[in-house]
Write an enzyme that holds these catalytic residues in place. Sequence first.
Site, short mmCIF file in Angstrom:
data_model
loop_
_atom_site.label_atom_id
_atom_site.label_comp_id
_atom_site.label_asym_id
_atom_site.label_seq_id
_atom_site.Cartn_x
_atom_site.Cartn_y
_atom_site.Cartn_z
N ASP A 133 20.99 38.06 43.17
CA ASP A 133 21.13 39.37 42.54
C ASP A 133 22.38 40.08 43.01
O ASP A 133 22.47 40.48 44.17
CB ASP A 133 19.88 40.19 42.88
N ASP B 43 28.63 43.19 35.55
CA ASP B 43 27.30 42.90 36.10
C ASP B 43 26.80 41.56 35.58
O ASP B 43 26.53 41.41 34.40
CB ASP B 43 26.34 44.02 35.70
#
Length: 476
Positions: free
Chosen positions: A127, A351
């Site tokens: 992540d 992202d």
Amino acid sequence: MKRKLMIWLPLMVLFSIVEAHQHVEEMLHHHNSDSFSLELIHRHAPQFTNDRLKTRHERLEDLLRHDTIRHGITSQRLQTRRRAGEAVSHPASIEMPLASARDYGEGQYVTTLKVGTPSQKFRLIVDTGSDLTWVRCRYGCSRRAGDCTRKGRINGKRVFHAPLSSSFSPIPCASEMCGVVSLFSLTTCPTPLTPCAYAYSYISGPEATGVFANETVTVGLTNGRRSRLRNVVIGCTNSSKGSTFDNVDGVMGLSNTKYSFTTFAAQKFGAKFSYCLVDHLSHLNATNYITFGTSRNRVKVSGKARYTRLELDAISSFYAVNIMGISIGGKMLEIPMKVWDTTQGGGTILDSGTSLTFLADPAYQAVMEVLTKSVSKYQRVKLDGIPIDYCFNSTTGFDETSVLKLIIHFDNGAQFEPHWNSYIIAAADGVRCLGFSPAGFPAVSTIGNIMQQNYLWEFDLEGKKLGFAPSACNNS
């Protein structure tokens, strides 16, 4: 004990370490190798799920189900800081490092990481918006009672048995580190040597509780050897709830914060990392690599690399870039500059964990107006469960060569030209959609992982520079 309320976010990237056949000394020697690589495997790969193979519609619905939550919290967090009068400071400062520790979630790619001495292998969600690397763990088990078996499981799931690792060192709650991570640590400290504990509670249901520790992890070097990296901050999670963790053993945090795995790797191998994401609809067994360190990523590129500034101070914990505008079909769109200005509630992040590209409303409206006109001759389609404004039937004479070229213009003149199928995305058999979502305004815009596909991205943290080049993400 009081728990801090955290928010569940999806993020994503998931990896598998490149295994090697030779051992090196426990501490890294830079003359042996200046980098290591992790193999990227998409979360829908069959080895990471017990479910049947999903249709395109189901896969896209699954990806987008988390996107709206994640992006909304990102924007809300930035706006909350501004309302409180908090200045945006460097993410390595005392106040800011843990701001993103709330967004553990279901990721897009998975890795296998070896933790402890002797090492135990675990499958982790990777992540880029999370600070902490943690594994499902048993800390208080007793050897005498026989419940610390190395290959034991809890509720059928793999568990790291901390007492069996000679390198496991709990972080005391009276330590400076425990104070820094107070946003997600428990507020009580019975004795100075009591392990620093955390308790995550997520609005959407999942939880993770445990203790912090320094631990050794083993990685595969790009020269084919292995190295043991000591004193990596690891979370020993003794309780985790939520379906997201059913097929994985924890999370690898790669955010731009003080205690993330990215920061630790940068200190040991050089302040760079790079990755290349294959098309999310490619063969399920397709893999590629993320590389930490100064060595060149092993994937081939098919064009000249371009560079722009990487704004590490603008939006705490995220990898931000400066955008000057967007053009479609060679014409610059009329988008007010405040959309890209972090001081006015805007800004843009790259992202790898958000699937679609989110644009602040003024930019979204301008982009959608032009693209909608370009595909308006095809029959419009509405897909259940897919929160995308415009989809169309692509079986009736759709010609990809007619798609207008979209270019994102960065502030120093660098131009990012995503592949047409990264913004005219395949949503179901015979159905294409415009791959954008509105972010509201003021809001942070997000270049999602579908838009990033088939490009090599290099993050130079020391030089504050982002490089990118088109690539099929094949190994050289």
